[in-house]
Design a protein around this motif. Sequence first.
Motif, mmCIF file in Angstrom:
data_model
loop_
_atom_site.group_PDB
_atom_site.id
_atom_site.type_symbol
_atom_site.label_atom_id
_atom_site.label_comp_id
_atom_site.label_asym_id
_atom_site.label_seq_id
_atom_site.Cartn_x
_atom_site.Cartn_y
_atom_site.Cartn_z
ATOM 1 N N ALA A 159 33.943 -12.078 -22.920
ATOM 2 C CA ALA A 159 32.657 -12.011 -22.930
ATOM 3 C C ALA A 159 31.492 -12.051 -23.849
ATOM 4 C CB ALA A 159 32.403 -10.400 -22.524
ATOM 5 N N VAL A 160 32.335 -11.437 -25.147
ATOM 6 C CA VAL A 160 31.020 -12.105 -26.444
ATOM 7 C C VAL A 160 31.388 -13.302 -26.377
ATOM 8 C CG1 VAL A 160 30.838 -11.176 -29.009
ATOM 9 C CG2 VAL A 160 31.360 -9.841 -27.058
ATOM 10 N N ALA A 161 32.528 -13.796 -26.797
ATOM 11 C CA ALA A 161 33.135 -15.196 -27.473
ATOM 12 C C ALA A 161 32.530 -16.226 -26.193
ATOM 13 C CB ALA A 161 34.982 -15.371 -27.657
ATOM 14 N N ASP A 162 32.192 -15.801 -24.922
ATOM 15 C CA ASP A 162 31.596 -16.609 -23.825
ATOM 16 C C ASP A 162 30.401 -16.947 -23.784
ATOM 17 O OD1 ASP A 162 34.409 -17.082 -23.171
ATOM 18 O OD2 ASP A 162 33.880 -15.984 -20.997
ATOM 19 N N ALA A 163 29.774 -15.592 -24.603
ATOM 20 C CA ALA A 163 27.722 -16.057 -24.484
ATOM 21 C C ALA A 163 27.878 -16.261 -26.288
ATOM 22 C CB ALA A 163 27.787 -14.563 -24.558
ATOM 23 N N ILE A 164 28.621 -16.299 -27.280
ATOM 24 C CA ILE A 164 28.385 -16.715 -28.677
ATOM 25 C C ILE A 164 28.688 -18.300 -28.097
ATOM 26 C CG2 ILE A 164 29.131 -17.368 -30.494
ATOM 27 C CD1 ILE A 164 29.974 -14.269 -30.569
ATOM 28 N N GLN A 165 29.835 -18.916 -27.352
ATOM 29 C CA GLN A 165 29.622 -20.417 -27.339
ATOM 30 C C GLN A 165 28.810 -21.198 -26.053
ATOM 31 O OE1 GLN A 165 33.323 -20.471 -25.451
ATOM 32 N NE2 GLN A 165 34.366 -19.704 -26.815
ATOM 33 N N ARG A 166 28.322 -20.495 -25.630
ATOM 34 C CA ARG A 166 26.831 -20.496 -24.555
ATOM 35 C C ARG A 166 25.604 -20.923 -25.190
ATOM 36 N NH1 ARG A 166 28.252 -17.782 -20.742
ATOM 37 N NH2 ARG A 166 27.540 -16.034 -20.889
ATOM 38 N N HIS A 167 25.053 -20.290 -25.741
ATOM 39 C CA HIS A 167 23.138 -19.710 -26.617
ATOM 40 C C HIS A 167 24.081 -19.883 -27.564
ATOM 41 C CE1 HIS A 167 22.022 -17.407 -23.541
ATOM 42 N NE2 HIS A 167 23.269 -16.666 -23.612
ATOM 43 N N LEU A 168 24.731 -19.735 -28.904
ATOM 44 C CA LEU A 168 24.845 -20.911 -29.612
ATOM 45 C C LEU A 168 25.981 -22.099 -30.527
ATOM 46 C CD1 LEU A 168 25.961 -17.563 -32.158
ATOM 47 C CD2 LEU A 168 23.283 -18.370 -31.832
ATOM 48 N N GLY A 169 26.451 -22.753 -29.161
ATOM 49 C CA GLY A 169 27.650 -23.464 -29.404
ATOM 50 C C GLY A 169 27.959 -23.534 -29.759
ATOM 51 N N VAL A 170 28.760 -22.420 -30.523
ATOM 52 C CA VAL A 170 30.659 -22.596 -31.427
ATOM 53 C C VAL A 170 31.034 -22.597 -30.725
ATOM 54 C CG1 VAL A 170 31.101 -20.360 -32.484
ATOM 55 C CG2 VAL A 170 29.280 -20.806 -32.625
ATOM 56 N N PRO A 172 35.421 -23.310 -29.037
ATOM 57 C CA PRO A 172 35.495 -22.079 -28.449
ATOM 58 C C PRO A 172 37.044 -21.545 -29.825
ATOM 59 C CG PRO A 172 35.717 -23.925 -27.164
ATOM 60 C CD PRO A 172 35.404 -24.343 -28.261
ATOM 61 N N GLU A 173 37.337 -23.254 -30.789
ATOM 62 C CA GLU A 173 38.565 -23.055 -31.187
ATOM 63 C C GLU A 173 38.218 -22.071 -32.568
ATOM 64 O OE1 GLU A 173 36.704 -26.184 -31.200
ATOM 65 O OE2 GLU A 173 38.512 -25.566 -29.402
ATOM 66 N N MET A 174 37.377 -21.377 -32.519
ATOM 67 C CA MET A 174 36.800 -20.380 -33.708
ATOM 68 C C MET A 174 37.021 -18.925 -33.304
ATOM 69 S SD MET A 174 33.340 -20.208 -35.609
ATOM 70 C CE MET A 174 32.809 -19.516 -36.766
ATOM 71 N N PHE A 175 37.383 -18.704 -32.207
ATOM 72 C CA PHE A 175 37.969 -17.171 -31.733
ATOM 73 C C PHE A 175 39.294 -17.152 -31.420
ATOM 74 C CE2 PHE A 175 33.199 -17.865 -30.397
ATOM 75 C CZ PHE A 175 32.607 -16.813 -31.585
ATOM 76 N N ASP A 176 40.023 -18.004 -31.899
ATOM 77 C CA ASP A 176 41.557 -18.000 -31.191
ATOM 78 C C ASP A 176 42.121 -16.646 -32.076
ATOM 79 O OD1 ASP A 176 41.160 -20.553 -29.903
ATOM 80 O OD2 ASP A 176 42.462 -22.254 -31.085
ATOM 81 N N ASN A 177 41.723 -16.409 -33.375
ATOM 82 C CA ASN A 177 42.731 -15.534 -33.585
ATOM 83 C C ASN A 177 42.146 -13.941 -33.659
ATOM 84 O OD1 ASN A 177 44.669 -17.194 -35.128
ATOM 85 N ND2 ASN A 177 43.133 -16.928 -36.927
ATOM 86 N N VAL A 178 40.674 -14.169 -32.560
ATOM 87 C CA VAL A 178 39.783 -12.695 -32.454
ATOM 88 C C VAL A 178 40.247 -12.252 -31.081
ATOM 89 C CG1 VAL A 178 37.826 -11.780 -32.149
ATOM 90 C CG2 VAL A 178 37.977 -13.540 -33.764
ATOM 91 N N VAL A 179 39.680 -13.337 -30.292
ATOM 92 C CA VAL A 179 39.892 -13.126 -28.128
ATOM 93 C C VAL A 179 41.378 -13.100 -28.143
ATOM 94 C CG1 VAL A 179 39.606 -13.751 -26.363
ATOM 95 C CG2 VAL A 179 37.510 -13.584 -28.888
ATOM 96 N N PRO A 180 41.668 -12.319 -27.157
ATOM 97 C CA PRO A 180 43.277 -12.907 -26.766
ATOM 98 C C PRO A 180 43.649 -14.287 -26.107
ATOM 99 C CG PRO A 180 42.616 -10.956 -25.743
ATOM 100 C CD PRO A 180 41.369 -11.794 -26.733
ATOM 101 N N ALA A 181 45.047 -14.971 -26.460
ATOM 102 C CA ALA A 181 44.751 -15.886 -25.633
ATOM 103 C C ALA A 181 44.166 -15.697 -23.631
ATOM 104 C CB ALA A 181 46.270 -16.603 -25.108
ATOM 105 N N ARG A 182 43.382 -16.768 -23.390
ATOM 106 C CA ARG A 182 43.011 -17.304 -22.431
ATOM 107 C C ARG A 182 44.141 -17.683 -22.028
ATOM 108 N NH1 ARG A 182 36.669 -18.057 -23.403
ATOM 109 N NH2 ARG A 182 37.074 -17.362 -25.128
ATOM 110 N N SER A 183 44.305 -16.696 -19.947
ATOM 111 C CA SER A 183 45.291 -17.540 -19.439
ATOM 112 C C SER A 183 44.370 -18.414 -18.314
ATOM 113 C CB SER A 183 45.414 -16.759 -18.484
ATOM 114 O OG SER A 183 43.957 -16.143 -18.132
#
Length: 186
Positions: A159-170, A172-183
């Motif tokens: 949820a945090v990664a999605d919000a950051i991508q939506r609001h800051l344009g970061v 998704p690869e930046m969160f590869d080691n933070v967020v578990p692998a998405r199905s």
Amino acid sequence: MYIPTPWLDMALERWWSRWVQRGRAGRARFATHGTGWVLTYTARYRLTAFVLFAGFSSLYGFALWDGDIFKTATWRDRFVLVGSALLWIMCASIFVASLVERVSVTPQHLRRRSWRGRQQVAWPDVNVMRIDHNGKHLHIGVERGTVIEISFYLDGLEAVADAIQRHLGVPPEMFDNVVPARSEGV
């Protein structure tokens, strides 16, 4: 005789960290007020905090019941007693924090509630985002203002990664080691 073994301490901490992160439940809970997501500590983190608190409480309870372990005859005995009390308070604060701390992600704000108080940052104001892999934290906030520290040990970091991508344009690869692998397909 104490033999310093920092490699053992680091290996144990790395193993525990991976174990807790693998125990993440995935998606965050939908907020009861219906406007966002609520992130809480993983069950494995809360279990560790409880075992640590219960273990030290039992140990100190036995020591107080015995009566011979915590003496106050010398300054060294008093120092051990005060140090033990501080260690117990630290364990208790970790346990309480694991139960109380919440991070809320809404379309307008990022909020963190802990036993130390509340923090809030509006998404349009966010201009700082750092990933601290050593400390296992994500820092999001306003430069020279409120910076919210989000632990890697929370359920629902997507949820945090999605919000950051939506609001800051970061990306998704930046969160590869933070967020578990998405199905796929989610």
